[in-house]
Design an enzyme around this catalytic site. Structure first.
Site, short mmCIF file in Angstrom:
data_model
loop_
_atom_site.label_atom_id
_atom_site.label_comp_id
_atom_site.label_asym_id
_atom_site.label_seq_id
_atom_site.Cartn_x
_atom_site.Cartn_y
_atom_site.Cartn_z
CG HIS A 137 3.89 -7.73 6.91
ND1 HIS A 137 3.05 -7.18 7.84
CD2 HIS A 137 3.38 -7.35 5.71
CE1 HIS A 137 2.07 -6.52 7.23
NE2 HIS A 137 2.26 -6.60 5.93
CG HIS A 142 3.44 -2.28 3.36
ND1 HIS A 142 4.52 -3.06 3.69
CD2 HIS A 142 2.35 -3.07 3.50
CE1 HIS A 142 4.09 -4.28 4.02
NE2 HIS A 142 2.77 -4.31 3.90
CB SER A 172 -6.03 -4.02 6.15
OG SER A 172 -4.88 -4.52 5.49
CD GLU A 173 -0.59 -3.63 7.19
OE1 GLU A 173 -0.54 -3.05 8.31
OE2 GLU A 173 -0.30 -4.81 7.02
N GLY A 206 -7.72 -4.16 -1.13
CA GLY A 206 -8.12 -5.25 -1.99
C GLY A 206 -8.46 -4.96 -3.43
CG ASN A 222 -0.36 -0.60 2.44
OD1 ASN A 222 0.52 -0.02 3.04
ND2 ASN A 222 -0.81 -1.79 2.80
#
Length: 195
Positions: free
Chosen positions: A155, A92, A72-73, A43, A26
């Site tokens: 991650h 990210h 979501s981050e 998404g 993201n």
């Protein structure tokens, strides 16, 4: 400045440079004031994201655009902006080799002359926490004190900058350093540059 267009364009660059796969990763940018941020949506394929899909949020992560869901981050992005006022953009990635080092929980030491000016030095590994969690957001903060980038255990990578261009460039340098370090480890006995 068209923040939404910037994020759409750099999202495509993430894919083009193989820094993400699918809808992973993201991007965000600090907006018009200290309580406004723009972030990629959750998404959606980067090739399908349009300017209207970019989500404007406040410092609590609340969407200021109806019916749009931020990445979501978002907590991680907001925590970085709160902790480091000098950063105006966050990238990210899930770039392959750097993420492999994060899975091995192995930092990337200062091995290239470019790492000091572009990254700040070695790239350390923040501890593992669930993706999107407050714990993850808080855990990475100390690891961005001396370097503008860090690995997140199992991650990926987070890179920051004064603008989106510099944050993206840092993400590229992290993956480049990871590749070179990986190959040098296989060749044997890589030499670390003194900080």
């Amino acid at each position: 400045m068209n923040y939404r267009k910037l994020l759409v364009d750099y999202g495509k660059k993430l894919l083009d440079k193989n820094l993400v796969a699918g809808t992973s990763g993201n991007l965000s940018i600090r907006g018009e004031d200290e309580n406004t941020f723009y972030i990629t949506p959750s998404g959606i394929d980067y090739l399908k994201i349009t300017e209207k899909d970019i989500v404007k949020i406040n410092s609590k992560g609340e969407s200021l655009d109806k019916f749009r869901k931020p990445s979501s981050e978002w907590r991680m992005h907001i925590e970085i902006y709160k902790s480091y006022p000098n950063y105006n953009a966050v990238v990210h990635t899930h770039s392959t080799i750097a993420t492999a080092f994060s899975v091995s929980r192995k930092k990337i030491p200062l091995i290239l002359i470019e790492m000091k000016p572009f990254l700040g030095g070695e790239i350390n590994v923040a501890p593992f926490h669930e993706a999107g969690s407050k714990e993850l957001a808080e855990s990475i903060i100390p690891f961005l004190k001396n370097s503008n980038s860090c690995l997140m255990a199992n991650h990926g990578v987070v890179s920051c900058g004064k603008d989106l261009e510099s944050a993206f460039l840092s993400a590229e340098y992290v993956e480049d350093a990871a590749k070179i370090y990986y190959y040098s480890l296989n060749i044997g006995n890589p030499k670390i540059i003194s900080d």
